[in-house]
Design a protein around this motif. Structure first.
Motif, PDB file in Angstrom:
ATOM      1  N   TYR A  82      -6.330 -11.331  -5.322  1.00  8.46           N
ATOM      2  CA  TYR A  82      -6.393 -10.384  -4.209  1.00  8.46           C
ATOM      3  C   TYR A  82      -7.158 -10.931  -3.006  1.00  8.46           C
ATOM      4  O   TYR A  82      -8.160 -11.640  -3.157  1.00  8.46           O
ATOM      5  CB  TYR A  82      -7.067  -9.090  -4.663  1.00  8.46           C
ATOM      6  CG  TYR A  82      -6.255  -8.278  -5.650  1.00  8.46           C
ATOM      7  CD1 TYR A  82      -5.475  -7.206  -5.233  1.00  8.46           C
ATOM      8  CD2 TYR A  82      -6.270  -8.596  -7.011  1.00  8.46           C
ATOM      9  CE1 TYR A  82      -4.734  -6.464  -6.131  1.00  8.46           C
ATOM     10  CE2 TYR A  82      -5.523  -7.863  -7.920  1.00  8.46           C
ATOM     11  CZ  TYR A  82      -4.753  -6.795  -7.479  1.00  8.46           C
ATOM     12  OH  TYR A  82      -4.013  -6.073  -8.374  1.00  8.46           O
ATOM     13  N   HIS A 131       1.042  -5.616  -7.838  1.00  2.00           N
ATOM     14  CA  HIS A 131      -0.191  -6.068  -8.477  1.00  2.00           C
ATOM     15  C   HIS A 131       0.005  -7.113  -9.569  1.00  2.00           C
ATOM     16  O   HIS A 131      -0.947  -7.809  -9.920  1.00  2.00           O
ATOM     17  CB  HIS A 131      -0.938  -4.869  -9.070  1.00  2.00           C
ATOM     18  CG  HIS A 131      -1.332  -3.851  -8.052  1.00  2.00           C
ATOM     19  ND1 HIS A 131      -2.429  -3.997  -7.228  1.00  2.00           N
ATOM     20  CD2 HIS A 131      -0.763  -2.674  -7.693  1.00  2.00           C
ATOM     21  CE1 HIS A 131      -2.528  -2.967  -6.419  1.00  2.00           C
ATOM     22  NE2 HIS A 131      -1.522  -2.142  -6.667  1.00  2.00           N
ATOM     23  N   GLU A 154      -6.417  -6.375   0.391  1.00  2.00           N
ATOM     24  CA  GLU A 154      -5.542  -5.854  -0.666  1.00  2.00           C
ATOM     25  C   GLU A 154      -6.287  -5.021  -1.700  1.00  2.00           C
ATOM     26  O   GLU A 154      -5.667  -4.348  -2.525  1.00  2.00           O
ATOM     27  CB  GLU A 154      -4.815  -7.008  -1.361  1.00  2.00           C
ATOM     28  CG  GLU A 154      -3.816  -7.720  -0.471  1.00  2.00           C
ATOM     29  CD  GLU A 154      -3.304  -9.014  -1.078  1.00  2.00           C
ATOM     30  OE1 GLU A 154      -2.296  -9.535  -0.572  1.00  2.00           O
ATOM     31  OE2 GLU A 154      -3.927  -9.522  -2.030  1.00  2.00           O
TER      32      GLU A 154
END
Length: 295
Positions: free
Chosen positions: A66, A31, A70
């Motif tokens: 993202y 992330h 995701e």
């Protein structure tokens, strides 16, 4: 005032605690990006616990851009962060705000869109959404930072030490370059590659990971003198970014900021620090000249 430090290794937690850091930022393997190091799930749990045991606050990078597919992983990560009582989440993708709403965690968000937070109207709009605070762009002058801090109702953060992120692309530019030349790419997930450009001075650190290519300034920002000015206009937090730098250098910089915060003359502290690390290319960055004059 919060003193925020990005951390690459669990072993550095005590070091930054001892020099006065109040918030430590960690990065996982999916992330986050543009961090001194990345930790796996088990290491994050250990790091969070150790940081909280020392009475410090925990922050994480969720500065990935993202795709729709995701976002499931982002939701799972929010569950993990909530379970581990993480105080702050650094983000730049609006989708993260929407997920934070569903987990009742908007007040833990810190908006950091890299170069985009350049005026008080934009910052006030984002702060009014209920997030904890915003990070000022590193590509505006000190006077512009002061004006924003004075004009917004809410908390602000400024990066005052470290290499600055200058350019980001989701494309894998180094890999494309190597493919064109038919050579092996040795820079993936490495922290020791540099870019030398004919129109700039110095060697710019460049990093390529799964999220793309990241290029940084050839110099290290050391805005010790400027902290005093920003403190007067109500800056909420300052950050030291440790990417590409030994943890001992970052710890000494944090100690220097703490000394200034306690009343020591900034010019004396800065001079002593720069003499100790005279091999590092320090600079005031864009503090005193607009970016169009130096880019």
């Amino acid at each position: 005032m919060e003193f925020i430090v990005s951390v690459g290794k669990i072993e550095d937690i005590n070091l930054y605690y001892e020099v006065g850091a109040t918030v430590l930022i960690f990065c996982d393997e999916f992330h986050g990006t543009r961090a001194p190091g990345k930790l796996n799930h088990q290491e994050l749990v250990q790091a969070f616990q150790k940081t909280h045991d020392l009475g410090l606050k925990v922050a994480v990078y969720m500065n990935r851009i993202y795709t729709d597919k995701e976002l499931v992983k982002a939701e799972e990560y929010f569950e993990f962060l909530k379970e581990n009582q993480v105080e702050f989440i650094y983000y730049n993708d609006p989708a993260i705000y929407m997920i934070a709403e569903s987990y009742d965690m908007v007040e833990r968000l810190v908006y950091e869109p890299d170069t985009l937070m350049t005026n008080s109207r934009d910052m006030q709009f984002v702060l009014d959404q209920g997030i904890h605070h915003c990070v000022l762009s590193t590509e505006i002058t000190l006077d512009e930072m002061k004006e924003i801090c004075k004009n917004v109702q809410g908390k602000t953060e400024a990066i005052l030490f470290g290499y600055l992120n200058m350019s980001y692309s989701k494309r894998h530019l180094i890999q494309n370059y190597c493919d064109e030349l038919g050579i092996t790419n040795t820079c993936v997930d490495k922290m020791d590659c540099v870019l030398i450009e004919s129109t700039r001075e110095g060697k710019m650190p460049i990093m390529e990971d799964a999220q793309g290519t990241h290029i940084f300034t050839y110099y290290v920002l050391d805005a010790f003198d400027e902290m005093e000015v920003l403190k007067e206009v109500g800056i909420h937090a300052i950050r030291l970014d440790g990417i590409f730098l030994p943890s001992e250098v970052v710890a000494d910089a944090c100690k220097a900021f703490m000394m200034i915060d306690l009343g020591m003359p900034s010019d004396q502290v800065r001079k002593k620090f720069e003499e100790k690390y005279n091999s590092i290319p320090f600079s005031k960055g864009y503090m005193y000249q607009k970016t169009n004059l130096v880019k």
